[in-house]
Design an enzyme around this catalytic site. Structure first.
Site, PDB file in Angstrom:
ATOM      1  N   ASN A 119       5.310   5.127  -4.640  1.00 42.39           N
ATOM      2  CA  ASN A 119       5.756   5.251  -6.031  1.00 42.39           C
ATOM      3  C   ASN A 119       7.146   5.884  -6.062  1.00 42.39           C
ATOM      4  O   ASN A 119       7.341   6.954  -6.650  1.00 42.39           O
ATOM      5  CB  ASN A 119       4.779   6.131  -6.828  1.00 42.39           C
ATOM      6  CG  ASN A 119       3.333   5.708  -6.661  1.00 42.39           C
ATOM      7  OD1 ASN A 119       2.935   4.627  -7.062  1.00 42.39           O
ATOM      8  ND2 ASN A 119       2.532   6.566  -6.039  1.00 42.39           N
ATOM      9  N   GLY A 199       2.596  11.324   2.811  1.00 42.28           N
ATOM     10  CA  GLY A 199       1.523  11.338   3.791  1.00 42.28           C
ATOM     11  C   GLY A 199       1.093  12.747   4.140  1.00 42.28           C
ATOM     12  O   GLY A 199       1.801  13.726   3.883  1.00 42.28           O
ATOM     13  N   GLY A 217      -3.145  15.836  -1.384  1.00 47.31           N
ATOM     14  CA  GLY A 217      -3.870  15.230  -0.278  1.00 47.31           C
ATOM     15  C   GLY A 217      -4.289  13.811  -0.591  1.00 47.31           C
ATOM     16  O   GLY A 217      -4.040  13.295  -1.682  1.00 47.31           O
ATOM     17  N   CYS A 250      -2.802   7.085  -5.262  1.00 50.27           N
ATOM     18  CA  CYS A 250      -3.832   7.760  -4.469  1.00 50.27           C
ATOM     19  C   CYS A 250      -5.105   8.032  -5.262  1.00 50.27           C
ATOM     20  O   CYS A 250      -6.152   8.325  -4.678  1.00 50.27           O
ATOM     21  CB  CYS A 250      -3.294   9.059  -3.882  1.00 50.27           C
ATOM     22  SG  CYS A 250      -2.689  10.234  -5.120  1.00 50.27           S
ATOM     23  N   LEU A 418      -0.778  15.057  -8.020  1.00 54.18           N
ATOM     24  CA  LEU A 418      -2.129  15.469  -8.378  1.00 54.18           C
ATOM     25  C   LEU A 418      -2.668  16.436  -7.323  1.00 54.18           C
ATOM     26  O   LEU A 418      -3.013  16.036  -6.219  1.00 54.18           O
ATOM     27  CB  LEU A 418      -3.050  14.253  -8.499  1.00 54.18           C
ATOM     28  CG  LEU A 418      -2.520  13.053  -9.312  1.00 54.18           C
ATOM     29  CD1 LEU A 418      -3.584  11.958  -9.378  1.00 54.18           C
ATOM     30  CD2 LEU A 418      -2.087  13.475 -10.708  1.00 54.18           C
TER      31      LEU A 418
END
Length: 485
Positions: A119, A199, A217, A250, A418
């Site tokens: 993104n 990542g 995560g 994610c 997030l």
């Protein structure tokens, strides 16, 4: 030559950090009204440039969906702006006349924004907005596979900010994307905080830098379709979510868990809405293409359509197939597709009831999604409440997970970072906003006088220095007597 390039990239990192620091010191003196005008101009620029930035992102990264990237850019500009525009982030935040405490906002300083390839432009727009709103400067370290589009988005934000009155250098971006440059930014004295999206290795590096950091995560999100669910709507939500930008968010679903009484109905509805169910041999073929032998995802398959994945796996699927579904009997290393897959592939499980769904969802989250998100489709409010106990910080109900998690279809704070809380190795469990990027000073007035004799009372029951000296003297005397005796 590579060594020289690393040195040049390190120097660029130092230069943009110093420039951002100087700019932030000026911005820190701006009024709330002036900062709000700058942020409004940035949001408008993000929206106005959403389409060509989206096209640039697709062309450079070679994955995702152009129309969905446009939507994400507009979300990062408009939805985020509407949420933060009236947020108090400058000067006095609040006063408590009873406790006589005044809370005052203080900017963090210069933020380092690590940007993912999934993104890139939308995350850059979002992080620039929330950083400047909080009175901070921000410098970006792009993913190497999205360096040009990230820089372009940063330039759009910077030009709009400066034109609206922000100091030059308030938003910066590396043009020479090397690990050496990224590490230099992480360690640089002028960087106050790291806002990391990417990542696991990059997020861990951010937390290991010695700087305060917000990182996120992985999200191995289970989606449970409970027996009382509106099956047609639940399936539509899941497919919309998983195909949105070809599954690169994610918070997108990674496995469907179906209540046994409605299994046949769900399967029929999935097929009707464009899902293709893989047989055992096809599951193995797709696993080899999508996942790596070590259990991670093949980067080349991130954000690819079902047709591309099927072709790579040597599978023929019907024209118009939107999603590939892999019915699995278990989870873990022997079932590679039970892990996070940022693409158009979903695992599929059947359970006897919501109790079993609870147990299975926890096991799937343990594979790499603890703390992130879980979604349930149900009309039974009591069952929905049972899932509040799950080890995640976003329990989404009757909504597409990818869009609900970022606050597009829910009332959660609009965000592209997030947090997964301590369970997922994050320093916050929130959707990150400008309020995470400020320090808060507190001015506290005296409410009561200290009672007379407080100092003497505080020492009651404690040894004085004279007491300790007497004890030491006594011990030394005893030792001397023993030695001479």
């Amino acid at each position: 030559m590579a060594f020289d390039y690393d040195l040049i990239s390190i120097q660029e990192a130092r230069d943009i950090a110093r420039k951002a620091k100087a700019a932030q010191e000026i911005l820190a003196e701006f009024s709330e009204e002036k900062i709000n005008r700058i942020v409004a101009a940035m949001a408008e620029a993000g929206k106005a440039n959403a389409e060509w930035l989206a096209k640039m992102a697709v062309d450079e990264t070679k994955f995702g969906v152009f129309e969905d990237k446009v939507t994400k850019n507009i979300f990062a500009s408009t939805n985020v702006y509407e949420y933060i525009k009236d947020m108090k982030t400058v000067g006095v935040l609040k006063e408590d006349p009873d406790k006589k405490i005044v809370e005052i906002a203080a900017p963090v300083g210069v933020i380092m924004g690590i940007i993912p390839s999934t993104n890139p432009t939308s995350t850059t727009i979002y992080k620039a907005l929330i950083s400047v709103k909080a009175g901070n400067a921000i410098v970006f370290s792009p993913h190497p596979n999205a360096a040009r589009c990230t820089y372009a988005a940063a330039q759009v934000m910077h030009e709009a900010a400066v034109k609206a009155g922000a100091p030059e250098g308030i938003i910066g971006c590396l043009t020479k994307t090397t690990m050496a440059a990224t590490q230099e930014l992480m360690r640089h004295d002028d960087i106050a905080m790291i806002l990391a999206t990417g990542g696991s290795a990059m997020v861990k590096a951010a937390y290991s830098s010695g700087k305060p950091a917000y990182g996120v995560g992985p999200g191995n999100v289970p989606a449970f379709i409970e027996r009382t669910a509106d099956v047609k709507q639940a399936v539509a939500d899941i497919i919309r979510s998983k195909t949105f930008d070809n599954g690169v968010i994610c918070a997108s679903e990674q496995a469907i868990i179906v209540d046994e009484p409605i299994k046949d109905q769900v399967i029929a509805e999935l097929k009707a809405q464009g899902a293709y169910f893989l047989n055992k041999e096809e599951i193995e073929a797709v696993s080899r293409v999508v996942m790596t032998p070590r259990g991670g995802m093949n980067a080349a398959m991130v954000g690819k359509s079902a047709q591309v994945i099927a072709e790579k796996a040597g599978i023929k699927i019907p024209v118009g197939t939107r999603i590939l579904i892999a019915p699995l009997d278990g989870y873990g290393p022997d079932y590679p597709l039970s892990y996070e897959k940022l693409t158009t592939v979903l695992a599929f499980y059947t359970v006897k009831d919501w109790h079993d769904a609870c147990l299975l969802s926890i096991e799937l989250l343990k594979l790499g999604g603890i703390g992130h998100s879980f979604v349930i489709h149900t009309q039974d409010e009591q069952v929905a409440r049972e899932f509040i106990r799950k080890p995640v910080f976003r329990i989404l109900v009757n909504t597409p997970s990818a869009l609900g998690g970022i606050g597009y279809t829910t009332g959660l704070a609009p965000s592209l970072t997030l947090g997964c809380g301590s369970w997922g190795g994050s320093s916050t469990s929130d959707n990150v906003t400008p309020l995470h990027l400020i320090n808060i000073k507190r001015q506290a007035y005296g409410l009561r006088q200290a009672a007379p004799g407080t100092a003497q009372l505080s020492n009651a029951g404690r040894f004085t220095s004279e007491d300790i000296a007497d004890v030491v003297k006594a011990v030394l005397t005893q030792l001397q007597c023993k030695a001479t005796g």
